[in-house]
Write a protein that holds these residues in place. Structure first.
Motif: not given
Length: 333
Positions: A271-276, A281-297
């Protein structure tokens, strides 16, 4: 006799904001129509990936170090971190002319190690899977250096107050957009970020729900909130979210989260990888795995939100190993 646990107030966070003015970046609050349409929500993104050192951690580190006495500054500081706190302390120390030693795991992402060294800190490695704990190593180094100040990653009121400036900015920025935040979601490790955000947001917008996200297998905060007391977990293996692998919530942060947090989601590596990938692709932002946890949820539907709710999403960091990131984008991780 039990020690008194320090509390953090809105006034502490506002004072931190004054100290950080001109030092930390006031990151924007960005609306994403594409993400909002996909989720059926109004999503306002707080990209702490754009913060100095590429993560929110600079806020708390600078707020802690700038308050050291002249004598403490001469002796220096010691911190322990897998990367983002390490960089935050290293940069804050450089700006303030303070010697810094950072204890890092030997398997920390190279990009985080090199950045920490680049800010001038002395990096000492340890084996996170055996031997002395990072806390014990840091304490020994502090003693060897004549009483250097140990700067914890999250269990310090000045650190929490500094991180709370994220929430302070979010509420005010949302109001400027004509929005009221129904919920705010952020990643959790030891809880410094979420406790700080919760303190600010609940003081300024009491009806806003506070939501957290942490890695599956490292859901110590979720377990602690369910039990009503701090739980220490013994993880089996690792998570993609190297920044969120604390085995317990903080002594200072847990009482705050217990009072304020409505829900915590546990997100898988997939789920985290998908959020990254979505962030790229959508936000044009580089996000590390931990940083993407909220988006993953949010993407996985793991938190309770009404249709059309206005959600503040914290992307807490962007310091990801390039080779691993390439594998994620190719769908190989």
């Amino acid at each position: 006799m039990n020690a008194v646990v320090p509390t953090i107030t809105l006034a502490d966070i506002e004072a931190a904001a004054v100290r950080l003015k001109g030092q930390a970046v006031e990151t924007p609050l960005i609306e994403s129509p594409a993400l909002s349409e996909r989720l059926g929500l109004r999503v306002l993104i707080k990209p702490e990936t754009l913060q100095r050192v590429g993560a929110f951690k600079f806020r708390g580190a600078y707020n802690r170090l700038v308050q050291l006495s002249e004598a403490e500054r001469r002796v220096g500081v010691v911190a322990f971190s897998s990367g983002n706190h390490a960089q935050g302390v290293a940069l804050a120390a450089k700006l303030l002319g303070i010697p810094a030693v950072i204890v890092m795991p030997a398997d920390a992402p190279k990009v985080k190690v090199e950045a920490t060294k680049g800010y001038g800190a002395d990096v000492r490695f340890y084996d996170r899977l055996g031997g002395k704990t990072r806390e014990a190593i840091a304490a020994e180094i502090a003693q060897e250096r004549g009483g250097a100040v140990v700067v914890p990653a999250f269990d310090d009121p000045h650190i929490v107050a500094g991180q709370g400036t994220v929430g302070l900015e979010m509420v005010r920025q949302a109001a400027a957009l004509g929005a009221t935040l129904d919920a705010v979601i952020a990643p959790i490790s030891g809880g410094g970020l979420l406790a700080g955000i919760a303190t600010a947001v609940k003081a300024l917008s009491p009806k806003t729900a506070i939501l957290g996200a942490e890695p599956a297998g490292f859901d110590d905060t979720r377990q602690s909130l369910a039990k009503g007391e701090r739980v220490t977990i013994r993880p089996q293996g690792r998570s993609y979210c190297d920044a969120l692998e604390s085995p317990f919530p903080g002594e200072i942060t847990f009482p705050v989260m217990r009072r304020t947090v409505a829900e915590v989601a546990a997100v898988t590596d997939a789920e985290v990888a998908e959020a990254m990938r979505v962030a790229f692709a959508t936000l044009k932002l580089v996000v590390e795995p931990g940083g993407a946890a909220g988006l993953a949820a949010l993407l996985a539907g793991k938190v309770t939100l009404a249709a059309g709710a206005c959600v503040g999403l914290v992307l807490s960091g962007g310091n990801v190993d390039p080779e691993f990131y390439a594998r994620v984008l190719r769908g190989e991780a």
